[in-house]
Design a protein around this motif. Structure first.
Motif, mmCIF file in Angstrom:
data_model
loop_
_atom_site.group_PDB
_atom_site.id
_atom_site.type_symbol
_atom_site.label_atom_id
_atom_site.label_comp_id
_atom_site.label_asym_id
_atom_site.label_seq_id
_atom_site.Cartn_x
_atom_site.Cartn_y
_atom_site.Cartn_z
ATOM 1 N N THR A 173 -4.841 -0.673 1.548
ATOM 2 C CA THR A 173 -5.077 -0.293 0.161
ATOM 3 C C THR A 173 -4.545 1.109 -0.091
ATOM 4 O O THR A 173 -4.151 1.816 0.832
ATOM 5 N N VAL A 174 -4.589 1.517 -1.339
ATOM 6 C CA VAL A 174 -4.119 2.837 -1.724
ATOM 7 C C VAL A 174 -4.941 3.931 -1.046
ATOM 8 O O VAL A 174 -4.470 5.045 -0.845
ATOM 9 N N VAL B 182 -4.686 9.127 0.295
ATOM 10 C CA VAL B 182 -5.008 9.469 -1.086
ATOM 11 C C VAL B 182 -6.519 9.687 -1.141
ATOM 12 O O VAL B 182 -7.274 8.723 -1.050
ATOM 13 N N ASN C 67 1.781 0.551 1.360
ATOM 14 C CA ASN C 67 0.713 -0.036 0.544
ATOM 15 C C ASN C 67 1.250 -0.730 -0.709
ATOM 16 O O ASN C 67 0.483 -1.191 -1.541
ATOM 17 N N LEU D 180 3.494 5.151 0.601
ATOM 18 C CA LEU D 180 3.599 4.372 -0.635
ATOM 19 C C LEU D 180 4.345 3.059 -0.426
ATOM 20 O O LEU D 180 4.065 2.066 -1.110
ATOM 21 N N GLN E 28 -2.118 -6.408 -3.847
ATOM 22 C CA GLN E 28 -2.593 -6.451 -2.471
ATOM 23 C C GLN E 28 -3.632 -7.552 -2.246
ATOM 24 O O GLN E 28 -4.129 -7.713 -1.137
ATOM 25 N N VAL F 2 -3.929 1.622 -10.346
ATOM 26 C CA VAL F 2 -4.769 1.142 -9.238
ATOM 27 C C VAL F 2 -5.120 -0.342 -9.371
ATOM 28 O O VAL F 2 -5.015 -1.081 -8.385
ATOM 29 N N PHE G 40 -2.491 11.464 -9.090
ATOM 30 C CA PHE G 40 -2.960 11.093 -7.757
ATOM 31 C C PHE G 40 -2.880 12.326 -6.877
ATOM 32 O O PHE G 40 -1.944 13.119 -6.999
ATOM 33 N N ALA H 235 3.081 0.472 -3.224
ATOM 34 C CA ALA H 235 3.220 1.243 -4.457
ATOM 35 C C ALA H 235 4.680 1.476 -4.841
ATOM 36 O O ALA H 235 5.008 1.483 -6.030
ATOM 37 N N LEU I 30 -2.071 -2.312 -8.313
ATOM 38 C CA LEU I 30 -1.915 -2.260 -6.855
ATOM 39 C C LEU I 30 -2.911 -3.177 -6.167
ATOM 40 O O LEU I 30 -2.559 -3.897 -5.234
#
Length: 182
Positions: A22-23, A102, A64, A61, A154, A147, A110, A66, A150
């Motif tokens: 995940t982010v 992050v 994940n 990035l 995911q 988010v 961010f 992004a 994303l």
């Protein structure tokens, strides 16, 4: 120059998204100090740390998902601000790890933390603030809009992450910026 090329290649050819990442999950990037990273004192130049962190950011990035999402949506990110803390120098041929994560986001940006270690010892910690904008209109894109996309990409549609509480030092640093940067 080679770190700029390495960063560009990492951004333009991102690694495949890693399932389950995940982010908010940290990503470790292992790198080695090269001759062009050094200053006249034979340690890594302070400006080079930002290039090293840029390479690690793109890897983070990419893993994940992004970077692929940003490319699909015609977004690009840029650095709004950064802060660094240097503890120990890196020297020629040292292997080191950049653990990027992050720690959170707010309505506009961010925050990405980079912790550079060599043999488990802290060398440098940097926090970099990124803003994403639409490529053509230059309108900012809120992290609160990014988010969920994303998370959907995911496979976490039911568990959209909220921003954790930012570390106190990051909050104090962000509040210290002139109003024009907000």
């Amino acid at each position: 120059m080679s770190r700029m090329l390495q960063g560009a290649v990492t951004a333009l050819r991102p690694s495949r998204p890693e399932p389950g990442l995940t982010v908010l999950d940290p990503v470790v990037t292992r790198l080695r100090v090269l001759p062009q990273d050094l200053d006249y004192m034979m340690v890594v130049n302070n400006g080079t740390y930002l290039q090293l962190m840029d390479v690690a950011s793109h890897r983070h990035l990419g893993r994940n998902g992004a970077l692929r999402l940003a490319a699909k949506r015609s977004w690009f990110g840029y650095v709004v601000a950064s802060t660094m803390r240097y503890r120990r120098p890196l020297r020629l041929w040292d292997w080191f790890e950049d653990t990027s994560r992050v720690p959170g986001w707010d309505d506009r940006v961010f925050y990405m933390e980079h912790v550079i270690t060599r043999d488990g010892e802290l060398c440098t910690r940097g926090v970099i603030c990124y803003r994403l904008v639409h490529r053509s209109s230059r309108e900012p894109v809120s992290p609160h809009d990014i988010v969920p996309l994303l998370a959907e990409q995911q496979g976490y549609v039911d568990a959209i992450p909220e921003s954790p509480e930012l570390p106190a030092d990051v909050v104090a640093w962000a509040r210290s910026w002139p109003a024009a940067h907000r």
